[in-house]
Every structure is written in structure tokens, then in C-alpha cells.
Design an enzyme around this catalytic site. Structure first.
Site, short mmCIF file in Angstrom:
data_model
loop_
_atom_site.label_atom_id
_atom_site.label_comp_id
_atom_site.label_asym_id
_atom_site.label_seq_id
_atom_site.Cartn_x
_atom_site.Cartn_y
_atom_site.Cartn_z
N SER A 72 -0.97 -9.71 3.78
CA SER A 72 -0.24 -9.01 4.84
C SER A 72 -1.24 -8.32 5.80
CB SER A 72 0.76 -8.04 4.22
OG SER A 72 1.73 -7.69 5.17
N HIS A 93 7.99 -11.25 0.53
CA HIS A 93 6.69 -10.83 1.07
C HIS A 93 5.66 -10.55 -0.04
CE1 HIS A 93 4.35 -9.68 4.50
NE2 HIS A 93 4.07 -8.49 4.00
C1 LIG Z 1 8.74 0.19 9.09
C2 LIG Z 1 7.42 -0.22 9.49
C3 LIG Z 1 7.07 -1.64 9.32
C4 LIG Z 1 5.69 -1.90 9.87
C5 LIG Z 1 5.13 -3.18 9.36
C6 LIG Z 1 3.68 -3.23 9.68
C7 LIG Z 1 3.04 -4.42 9.07
C8 LIG Z 1 2.63 -4.09 7.67
C9 LIG Z 1 2.12 -5.30 7.00
C10 LIG Z 1 2.00 -5.00 5.51
O1 LIG Z 1 0.93 -4.84 4.99
S1 LIG Z 1 3.47 -4.96 4.64
C11 LIG Z 1 3.06 -4.18 3.12
C12 LIG Z 1 3.56 -2.79 3.14
N1 LIG Z 1 3.24 -2.09 1.91
C13 LIG Z 1 4.08 -2.05 0.87
O2 LIG Z 1 5.13 -2.64 0.88
C14 LIG Z 1 3.64 -1.22 -0.31
C15 LIG Z 1 3.68 -2.05 -1.58
N2 LIG Z 1 3.57 -1.20 -2.76
C16 LIG Z 1 2.41 -0.65 -3.16
O3 LIG Z 1 1.37 -0.79 -2.56
C17 LIG Z 1 2.48 0.14 -4.43
O4 LIG Z 1 3.65 -0.07 -5.13
C18 LIG Z 1 2.26 1.66 -4.21
C19 LIG Z 1 3.12 2.19 -3.08
C20 LIG Z 1 2.61 2.38 -5.51
C21 LIG Z 1 0.81 1.88 -3.92
O5 LIG Z 1 0.06 1.16 -4.88
P1 LIG Z 1 -1.47 1.45 -5.13
O6 LIG Z 1 -1.97 0.47 -6.13
O7 LIG Z 1 -2.19 1.55 -3.85
O8 LIG Z 1 -1.40 2.92 -5.75
P2 LIG Z 1 -2.07 3.53 -7.02
O9 LIG Z 1 -3.53 3.17 -7.05
O10 LIG Z 1 -1.71 4.98 -7.02
O11 LIG Z 1 -1.39 2.75 -8.23
C22 LIG Z 1 -0.34 3.24 -8.88
C23 LIG Z 1 -0.12 2.45 -10.18
O12 LIG Z 1 1.07 1.67 -10.01
C24 LIG Z 1 0.82 0.31 -10.25
N3 LIG Z 1 1.63 -0.47 -9.32
C25 LIG Z 1 1.76 -0.28 -8.01
N4 LIG Z 1 2.57 -1.19 -7.47
C26 LIG Z 1 2.96 -1.99 -8.49
C27 LIG Z 1 3.81 -3.13 -8.59
N5 LIG Z 1 4.43 -3.63 -7.53
N6 LIG Z 1 3.99 -3.70 -9.79
C28 LIG Z 1 3.39 -3.21 -10.89
N7 LIG Z 1 2.58 -2.13 -10.86
C29 LIG Z 1 2.37 -1.52 -9.69
C30 LIG Z 1 -0.67 0.17 -9.96
O13 LIG Z 1 -1.22 -0.97 -10.59
C31 LIG Z 1 -1.20 1.46 -10.55
O14 LIG Z 1 -1.26 1.35 -11.96
P3 LIG Z 1 -2.47 2.00 -12.82
O15 LIG Z 1 -2.41 3.49 -12.53
O16 LIG Z 1 -2.14 1.64 -14.23
O17 LIG Z 1 -3.72 1.35 -12.31
#
Ligand SMILES: CCCCCCCCCC(=O)SCCNC(=O)CCNC(=O)[C@H](O)C(C)(C)COP(=O)(O)OP(=O)(O)OC[C@H]1O[C@@H](n2cnc3c(N)ncnc32)[C@H](O)[C@@H]1OP(=O)(O)O
Length: 263
Positions: A101, A236
Site C-alpha cells: 500500500s 486490501h
Molecule cells: C480515510 C483516509 C484514507 C486515506 C488513504 C490513504 C492511503 C493509505 C494507503 C495505505 O497504506 S492503507 C493502510 C492503512 N493502514 C491500516 O489499515 C492499518 C493496518 N493495521 C495495522 O497496522 C495494525 O493493526 C496496527 C494499527 C495495530 C498497527 O500495527 P503495528 O504492527 O504497527 O503496531 P505494533 O508494533 O504496536 O504492534 C502491535 C501488535 O499487534 C500485532 N498486530 C497488529 N496488526 C495485526 C494483525 N492484523 N493481525 C495480527 N496481529 C497484528 C503486531 O504483530 C504486534 O504484535 P507483537 O506485540 O506481538 O509484536
């Protein structure tokens, strides 16, 4: 002198996260995460590849070990910083880029700058879940996004477990990171490239039910190399499904092994 070298190395390691070092690797895979994401998800991929491939993941300012640093407000500034941190890693081994993304725009700009200024180019650019740079529709102003809007978008995108969306205090932190990333993306210039700016092979992988992306064939305009497209079932964040993640990793391995034949 030695101290300065150590300080530079420590700084680079903040920007480029490598959890599994592979001294015998012949390739480096540099991963560029999505908006609102940290480096850990892709850094953990390092464990899944064989010893010939070392995985690095980009960590932007304002998160993880860079929480103390202010968010980057201009994408060019982020790219300058990434290029500077990557340079020592890219001189001695073949490397490839993987973006998911938003990460693809950073990866593309980084590849372009590396080529223009240092004559360095990835052997392969793996694009996951992104509209080509020159087809991107209007992105909302990151500064004015509300927490509710972002929560709804996260639910739509499907990459965030519910527990993170329910806990408001915890979500506040992720919300600020996403807002900052979208604001940075607002400074990206989505003009069509006048000519192919890269010459590496490009593979585009996406979820067949992803409603956010469009015109994927447009990615072939950025390169004079070969172009391929693959889809897996999902939206996505199709790559969160372990079998799809394994597909991507196997595909990367296969492409990189093949690339050694032509080098
Ligand atoms: C309305 C505006 C629209 C504008 C669009 C603009 C274009 C944007 C283009 C894009 O990039 S779209 C993508 C947008 N982002 C998302 O949808 C966020 C997706 N979700 C995440 O990134 C994560 O779920 C979270 C918000 C929690 C942030 O994750 P991080 O890995 O950066 O956070 P952190 O390092 O604090 O990790 C928290 C823990 O949760 C785990 N975790 C996070 N997401 C997970 C998941 N989906 N499944 C399993 N585990 C998950 C992660 O592995 C980790 O485990 P550990 O502590 O054991 O290492």
C-alpha cells in the site's frame, strides 16, 4: 572517527529494522510498510526466508524505537533519510524492494533516487496492494482526518484486529501515526512518469476483492523491465492470510533465485 561510525550505524538501524541477520545472504529484501504501520510485521519475515535472503524493514519517524522523533511532514525528507540509511546495505549485495500500500510510493521514490544519484537499482520491485503512482485518486488531507473516519477506514481496509479498534486509548496512538503518514503522502507528486524510470522487473500482487486500488497495469509504465501480476483471494490486507503470505514469500524467493541467472 570510530565513534562517529558507530553513531551512524545506530542511526541507520533505527531507520532500517533487521531482526534476523544472515551473514551468508546473497540478497537483501527491503520492505516498506503501509500507512499507520510499524516495521515489525515485515522485519519478522526474516525468519521465514532461507539463509540466502536477509530481510530489512523501514521504520518511519514517530513510532517504535523512533517515538521521540517528530513525524516527517514531507515525503522527500523521508526518502532522503531512507536512502542515506540504506546506502551501506546496498553496495555489496543484490537487493529487492517489497512495498505494501503506501509503502510502494516510498519504495518507488527510494528506487528512483538510488538510481539517479547512485546508479543502484533493485533487481526486483514487488508491489503489493497499491494503485500506480500516476493513477492515484485524491487522497484526503491527513491533517483533517478524525479518529472516527480512520476507525471506519481501518475496518474497511481489514488489516486491524478489532481489539485495537475497541480500545480508544491505544487506538489514539495508531490514529496519530496514520494521520501523519497520510499527511506525508499528501506531499507526494502523483504525476505520470514521462518514461520508464526503472529497468528492474516489477511484480504486482493484490487481493481480488480490494476496492481501494485500481489500474494496476499502470505499474508497468515505471519500468522497462518485465512486468507480472498475481492476485489472491481477499481485500486490501489479503497478505494477512498465512497461505497468501507464504505465496508472496515463495514468489519472492523464486524471482530472486532466477535473477541470479541474469546477473
Ligand atoms: C480515510 C483516509 C484514507 C486515506 C488513504 C490513504 C492511503 C493509505 C494507503 C495505505 O497504506 S492503507 C493502510 C492503512 N493502514 C491500516 O489499515 C492499518 C493496518 N493495521 C495495522 O497496522 C495494525 O493493526 C496496527 C494499527 C495495530 C498497527 O500495527 P503495528 O504492527 O504497527 O503496531 P505494533 O508494533 O504496536 O504492534 C502491535 C501488535 O499487534 C500485532 N498486530 C497488529 N496488526 C495485526 C494483525 N492484523 N493481525 C495480527 N496481529 C497484528 C503486531 O504483530 C504486534 O504484535 P507483537 O506485540 O506481538 O509484536
Amino acid at each position: 572517527m570510530e565513534e562517529r561510525k558507530e553513531a551512524r550505524k545506530a542511526r541507520n538501524e533505527k531507520i532500517v529494522n533487521c531482526l534476523y541477520q544472515k551473514p551468508d545472504a546473497i540478497f537483501r529484501l527491503i520492505c516498506f510498510p503501509w500507512a499507520g504501520g510499524g516495521s515489525t510485521h515485515f522485519a519478522k519475515w526474516g525468519q521465514k526466508f532461507h539463509d540466502l535472503l536477509e530481510v530489512h524493514s523501514i521504520r518511519l519517524a514517530g513510532r517504535e524505537t523512533r517515538t521521540e522523533e517528530p513525524f516527517v511532514t514531507d515525503i522527500n525528507q523521508a526518502v532522503d533519510e531512507i536512502v542515506c540509511a540504506l546506502l551501506p546495505l546496498l553496495q555489496d549485495k543484490l537487493f529487492a524492494f517489497f512495498g505494501h500500500s503506501m509503502g510502494n510510493y516510498l519504495a518507488f521514490m527510494t528506487a528512483r533516487q538510488l538510481k539517479e544519484q547512485y546508479n543502484l537499482e533493485p533487481v526486483h520491485f514487488f508491489v503489493s496492494s497499491a494503485t500506480p503512482p500516476h493513477s492515484q485518486p485524491q487522497i484526503p488531507d491527513g491533517k483533517t482526518l478524525t479518529e472516527e473516519e480512520v476507525k471506519w477506514s481501518y475496518m474497511d481496509f481489514g488489516g486491524t484486529p478489532n481489539c485495537f479498534l475497541i480500545n480508544s486509548q491505544e487506538f489514539q496512538e495508531y490514529f496519530l501515526i496514520f494521520k501523519a503518514d497520510v499527511h506525508m503522502l499528501n506531499t507526494y507528486n502523483f504525476d505520470a512518469p514521462l518514461k520508464a524510470v526503472l529497468s528492474c522487473d516489477v511484480t504486482c500482487i493484490f487481493g481480488s476483492e480490494d476496492k481501494i486500488i485500481s489500474n494496476l497495469e499502470g505499474w508497468k509504465d515505471i519500468t522497462s523491465g518485465s512486468f507480472g501480476m498475481y492476485h489472491r483471494q481477499g481485500g486490501h490486507f489479503y497478505l494477512m492470510e498465512p497461505s497468501h503470505e507464504a505465496f508472496i514469500q515463495n514468489h519472492i524467493t523464486k524471482c530472486l533465485e532466477l535473477s541470479t541467472i541474469s546477473y
